[in-house]
Motif scaffolding. Structure first.
Motif, short mmCIF file in Angstrom:
data_model
loop_
_atom_site.label_atom_id
_atom_site.label_comp_id
_atom_site.label_asym_id
_atom_site.label_seq_id
_atom_site.Cartn_x
_atom_site.Cartn_y
_atom_site.Cartn_z
N ARG A 191 0.93 -1.66 -0.08
CA ARG A 191 -0.27 -0.37 -0.12
C ARG A 191 1.08 1.37 -0.01
N SER A 192 0.41 1.83 -1.09
CA SER A 192 1.80 3.25 -1.20
C SER A 192 0.80 4.17 -1.36
N TYR A 193 0.86 5.28 -0.83
CA TYR A 193 0.15 6.72 -1.39
C TYR A 193 1.50 7.71 -1.85
N GLY A 194 0.38 8.43 -2.81
CA GLY A 194 1.18 10.19 -3.33
C GLY A 194 -0.04 10.77 -3.81
N PHE A 195 0.34 12.17 -4.49
CA PHE A 195 0.07 13.55 -5.44
C PHE A 195 0.35 12.66 -6.47
N VAL B 274 1.38 15.53 -16.40
CA VAL B 274 1.13 14.67 -15.48
C VAL B 274 3.01 14.61 -14.61
N ASP B 275 2.52 14.40 -13.31
CA ASP B 275 3.68 14.84 -11.91
C ASP B 275 3.38 13.74 -10.92
N HIS B 276 4.00 13.15 -10.31
CA HIS B 276 3.55 12.13 -9.76
C HIS B 276 4.96 11.95 -8.98
N ASP B 277 4.53 12.09 -7.34
CA ASP B 277 5.37 12.13 -6.02
C ASP B 277 4.66 11.56 -4.63
#
Length: 129
Positions: free
Chosen positions: A103-107, A120-123
């Motif tokens: 389980r991971s999270y990001g913006f 698009v960007d993913h952090d």
């Protein structure tokens, strides 16, 4: 000039976004702060909005769940040599489960332009107690 315009409409040389956060690890309910950095592309572009989703990726199921979406409406012009910053603040939900191997999270951030392909960007962020 016309060639550069058509290339940016296809996403080549368009403005780029990067969400810069103060840190990488947060607790549930904590406030996340930083800024969106937008670097101009090869031509001037009219920015319509910035959308940023807090997403949870579940490696076991392969699903991505959008937990919350934040939208900034704007009519800002991004010049070809521009380097703009927009403040970002978001309070994480109190009931978030901690990050694990599965389980991971990001913006996930997206720029939408009057003309052209979205950027698009993913952090990734970590949720810990």
């Amino acid at each position: 000039m016309l060639l550069r315009k058509y290339l940016s409409l296809l996403g080549i040389g368009s403005a780029q976004v990067d969400l810069v956060l103060d840190k990488e690890t947060y607790k549930p309910g904590e406030k996340v702060e930083g800024y969106f950095r937008i670097k101009g592309g090869t031509i001037e572009q009219q920015l319509k909005r910035i959308e940023c989703d807090l997403v949870m990726d579940n490696e076991r199921t392969g699903n991505e769940e959008v937990i919350h979406t934040s939208t900034i409406l704007t009519s800002t012009t991004i010049t070809s040599d521009g380097d703009s910053r927009f403040p970002f603040a978001f309070r994480l939900p109190d009931d978030l489960e901690v990050s694990t191997e599965s389980r991971s999270y990001g913006f996930k951030t997206r720029l939408f332009f009057k003309e052209g392909v979205e950027s698009v960007d993913h952090d990734e962020i970590q949720i810990a107690w």
